[in-house]
Scaffold this active site. Sequence first.
Site, PDB file in Angstrom:
ATOM      1  NE  ARG A   1      -1.563   1.916   3.624  1.00 33.61           N
ATOM      2  CZ  ARG A   1      -1.446   1.589   4.936  1.00 33.61           C
ATOM      3  NH1 ARG A   1      -2.321   0.470   5.503  1.00 33.61           N
ATOM      4  NH2 ARG A   1      -0.564   2.140   5.742  1.00 33.61           N
TER       5      ARG A   1
ATOM      6  CG  HIS B   1      -5.748   2.447   6.998  1.00 35.56           C
ATOM      7  ND1 HIS B   1      -6.214   1.177   6.715  1.00 35.56           N
ATOM      8  CD2 HIS B   1      -7.154   2.687   7.759  1.00 35.56           C
ATOM      9  CE1 HIS B   1      -7.255   0.669   6.960  1.00 35.56           C
ATOM     10  NE2 HIS B   1      -7.905   1.840   7.779  1.00 35.56           N
TER      11      HIS B   1
ATOM     12  CE1 TYR C   1       1.634   2.068   8.462  1.00 37.57           C
ATOM     13  CE2 TYR C   1       0.803   3.930   9.558  1.00 37.57           C
ATOM     14  CZ  TYR C   1       0.690   3.269   8.515  1.00 37.57           C
ATOM     15  OH  TYR C   1      -0.160   3.532   7.615  1.00 37.57           O
TER      16      TYR C   1
END
Length: 366
Positions: free
Chosen positions: A263, A267, A276
Amino acid sequence: MPHVRPPAHDLLPAAVPVQFVTEAGAPSTASAHYAAPSTAQLRAAYRHMVVGRRFDEQASTLARQGRLAVYPSSRGQEACQVAGVLVLGPTDWLFPTYRDTVAMVTRGVDPVEALTLLRGDWHCGFDPMAARIAPPCTPLATQLPHATGMADALRRKGTGGVVMAFVGDGGTSEGDFHEALNFAAVFRAPVVFLVQNNRYAISVPLDRQTAAPALAYKGVGYGVRSEQVDGNDAVALVAVLTAAVEHARSGAGPFLVEAHTYRMDGHTNADNPDRYRNQDEVRRWGAADPLRRLESYLRDQGVLTTEDVRAVRAEAEELAADLRARTDDEYPADPLELLDHVYADPTPQLRDQREQLARELKEAEG
């Protein structure tokens, strides 16, 4: 008639992900004996991937402008989104997640309708029965038992239909995933589970989710034929998913495919992925871009010209412009609809809540 248990070695995925095309766009040898897709299939995949990426970029922009309530980008996962749809027939079904709007558009849903739920409406925006696409599911993996139930219904009716069920790596940690696989295997439901392993369940990396050698191995314990594939290689995906759909349609039962992908964006538009993951990782995966890889391969094979590329990009820009224009339309929002479609016959509590909300709205209007 007793269920014949398949030998374990017939269920195991390849030791390394199946790959037809390297990151550089050159032919690869790790194809695990799957039949190569046709030129027509690959040209169609390229077209839909170009259009899908432009759609995704435009939707992300609309979210930043406040014209969508939220948007979960699938940039970098176009090969999974497109291949998972192109291998289906007109009577087959797709069960998508909230991140699979590119797949829905590829399947034929109007781009504006595909974004209806993400604009804050109470319904999915399209007719599931006409499109043969279930409403996109936000809770992780809850669509998988539904997909398995649909597949079992198709089996019982003898229609020859197959269900393609999308799920992310985070969804494989949910109980619904395991229940769906077990049911599908026992009843030989014609369903293909496509796991888009994009390395993160929101911010949780894969190694904090599972100690399995690969997510594809999770199917073996349930008696489900499984495979792992390079999810940024559209050629390999079409090849493996074609075989998976044929397996399910033949009556041999479900098939689990893990697609290793990434990805590229957060998100959702509300996420900050820098918290992260690091940019070195993003750059490494950027080098494996599925669209650039397929374009390079098709050019080298002599089946994609500069004029072809220009025409597809023009088509993508037309779609983006149309999406912008129609998303600009005034979008009616009635807060009372929050309570209108919970039950066919509203409970006394819901009626009280609706009356209270109506009073508050009237007071707010002055």
